[in-house]
Every structure is written in C-alpha cells, then in structure tokens.
Enzyme design. Structure first.
Site, short mmCIF file in Angstrom:
data_model
loop_
_atom_site.label_atom_id
_atom_site.label_comp_id
_atom_site.label_asym_id
_atom_site.label_seq_id
_atom_site.Cartn_x
_atom_site.Cartn_y
_atom_site.Cartn_z
N LYS A 116 -30.08 -22.51 -2.16
CA LYS A 116 -30.91 -23.53 -2.78
C LYS A 116 -29.97 -24.68 -3.15
O LYS A 116 -29.09 -24.53 -4.00
CB LYS A 116 -31.61 -23.01 -4.04
N GLY A 177 -37.65 -27.72 -16.38
CA GLY A 177 -37.83 -27.18 -17.73
C GLY A 177 -38.72 -28.00 -18.64
O GLY A 177 -38.87 -27.67 -19.82
N ALA A 203 -39.95 -26.61 -10.21
CA ALA A 203 -39.66 -27.32 -11.47
C ALA A 203 -40.88 -28.00 -12.07
O ALA A 203 -41.68 -28.63 -11.37
CB ALA A 203 -38.55 -28.35 -11.30
N GLY A 204 -41.01 -27.83 -13.38
CA GLY A 204 -42.03 -28.54 -14.15
C GLY A 204 -43.28 -27.75 -14.44
O GLY A 204 -44.02 -28.09 -15.37
N ASN A 225 -39.13 -20.72 -13.30
CA ASN A 225 -38.16 -20.03 -14.15
C ASN A 225 -38.44 -20.25 -15.63
O ASN A 225 -38.80 -19.33 -16.35
CB ASN A 225 -36.74 -20.46 -13.80
#
Length: 275
Positions: A116, A177, A203-204, A225
């Site tokens: 990644k 995040g 993300a987000g 995550n």
C-alpha cells in the site's frame, strides 16, 4: 461473523481479485490505534476481513502500540498489506516498500509482493502527494510490486496510476481518521466508472452507513481502520463494518429504484373494490 444467505449472495458477482489473488471479503482493516493487541485480534476476526495493512516503519522500529504486532496475527489466514505510512517522499516510500516485502517473506508469505503506497508530506491534513505517489508507483511496478496507491479522489491521477501498472487505486473518502465520510463522493464515482482495476475507498469512513454507501456506489472494496479501532466497542464496530460492506455490495448488484420528484403508489390501482 454473519454472512449473506447463499441463495442471495450467489447473484452474478465477480470475484474480488487483486493481482491474481482472490479474496472472499471486500473489507480490509488496519492494525493501528487499537487499545490492545487482544482487541485488535478480536476485531479482525469479527470483521471477516482477509487483508490487513501493517505500517512497515512502525513494526520495524517496534513503535509504541506495535510491539509484538507482527506475531499477533495468523499470517497463514490473513494476507499482509505492508504500507509505507510515514514516508514523505517517493524515495522513502520505495525503500520502505522493499523492507515491507522482506517482512512479509520473513512472516511466511513468500509470494507477497503487495504494497500500500503512501507518500504523505502534509502533517496537518495527511493528504497524499500526487507527484511523489506516481513517481514511486512507476518505480515499484518496475521492481515487481503489486502497488495499491493511496490517493486523493483525483480521476486523472487514478487513470495515470492504472496506466503505470498499479493493481488498484485507493481514493480517500475524506482525510485519514477524520470520520467525515464520503466528502469526495462525486469524484470517487467518476474514478469507479472509468477504472479498469479495483477501486478501494480508503480513509474517512466513520460509520457503517458510510461504508454501505461507498459500496452501493460501486466501489470494489473498503479499507477501514480508525472507525473500528477508536470505536467505544471496536469488536462490535468491526462486525458492523463487515456487514455494511456486504450489504452495500449486494445493494449495488441489486440495482436501486430511480429517485423521483413525485410519489408512486406501491399498491396496484387495478381491481379496487368500489365503496
């Protein structure tokens, strides 16, 4: 973990395949920010994911919260996605990607060439550098890596990365995040419509409803995550995200009704009883 009924999930869905490797789950998760390794282990299991991303630099240096992380996951069952988190330049990312490939081999995944790719010089918003990302991707592809680049939701960059030989593109829904959801939905939709490789929204995402929406749009997979690791109950949230991913995919395959500006009766108007 709860799974979809086989009679329903057997709809003509294509396998989720990256660089020739096929996965059952379309949810990827991470390893950072969990309150403990034990909670991380239980959350990964509850999510049903088969790909877990690991920050190479943090594992290599045994950074706080990452001690023993590599040994805490059964890499015979989970596919490792080494990431170049913390790299600010293309050169750094290339070096760390090479370390990640060696780390995967040491942990038993001899044929793992996934990375990644993250090139992030911006410390406040953590937005990826498009030029550095493309430069690093071109070099890593030449070295035989299966490159999964993390990018802003830029349709033109996504196409350049596909042409460079990347195996996915991973546009952000909103900053890492932030939990802001799909702030870049219009551009992500364009990327999905024009991509010949899997699109992984990364993300987000903060809530299962947002995960479902991304999959309804036609994303091939999600990487989540923070929304799991920082939830009040990470294990329960992991399961919720796994189910949301499945529901969104099934909804995408099913085809929603068109939105209208007026009402349409759900009951037929024929055969009514005269009163």
């Amino acid at each position: 973990m709860q799974t979809l009924d086989s009679s329903v999930s057997a709809m003509s869905d294509r396998p989720f395949t990256i660089a020739g490797k096929t996965f059952n789950s379309r949810l990827m998760t991470g390893t950072g920010k969990y309150p403990s390794l034990e909670v991380m282990q239980r959350s990964i299991a509850a999510s049903g994911c088969e790909i877990v991303t690991v920050a190479v630099r943090r594992v290599q240096t045994q950074a706080p919260g990452h001690e023993g992380l590599a040994e805490a996951i059964d890499w015979g069952k989970i596919w490792m996605l080494p990431n170049t988190a913390g790299c600010q330049t293309a050169e750094e990312a290339i070096r760390v990607a090479r370390l990640g490939r060696e780390m995967a081999k040491l942990l038993g995944q001899e044929d793992n060439n996934f990375v990644k790719l993250e090139v992030i010089p911006d410390p406040k918003y953590l937005l990826p550098d498009p030029i550095g990302t493309l430069q690093a991707a071109e070099q890593l592809v030449k070295e035989g890596f299966a490159v999964l680049p993390y990018i802003n939701a830029d349709p033109l960059l996504a196409k350049h990365l596909e042409e460079a030989g990347c195996v996915t593109v991973m546009p952000l829904g909103s900053p890492i995040g932030s939990g802001q959801g799909l702030r870049n939905a219009a551009n992500i939709q364009i990327i999905i419509e024009n991509s010949g490789i899997p699109v992984v929204v990364d993300a987000g995402i903060g809530a299962p409803s947002e995960a479902t929406l991304a999959m309804e749009m036609g994303a091939d997979a999600l990487l989540i995550n923070s929304a799991i690791a920082l939830a009040k109950n990470p294990v329960a949230m992991a399961q919720a995200m796994g189910l949301a991913t499945q529901a969104g995919r099934l909804a995408h395959l099913s085809g929603r009704i068109p939105a209208k500006a007026y009402a349409t009766a759900s009951s037929p108007l024929t055969g009514l009883i005269n009163v």
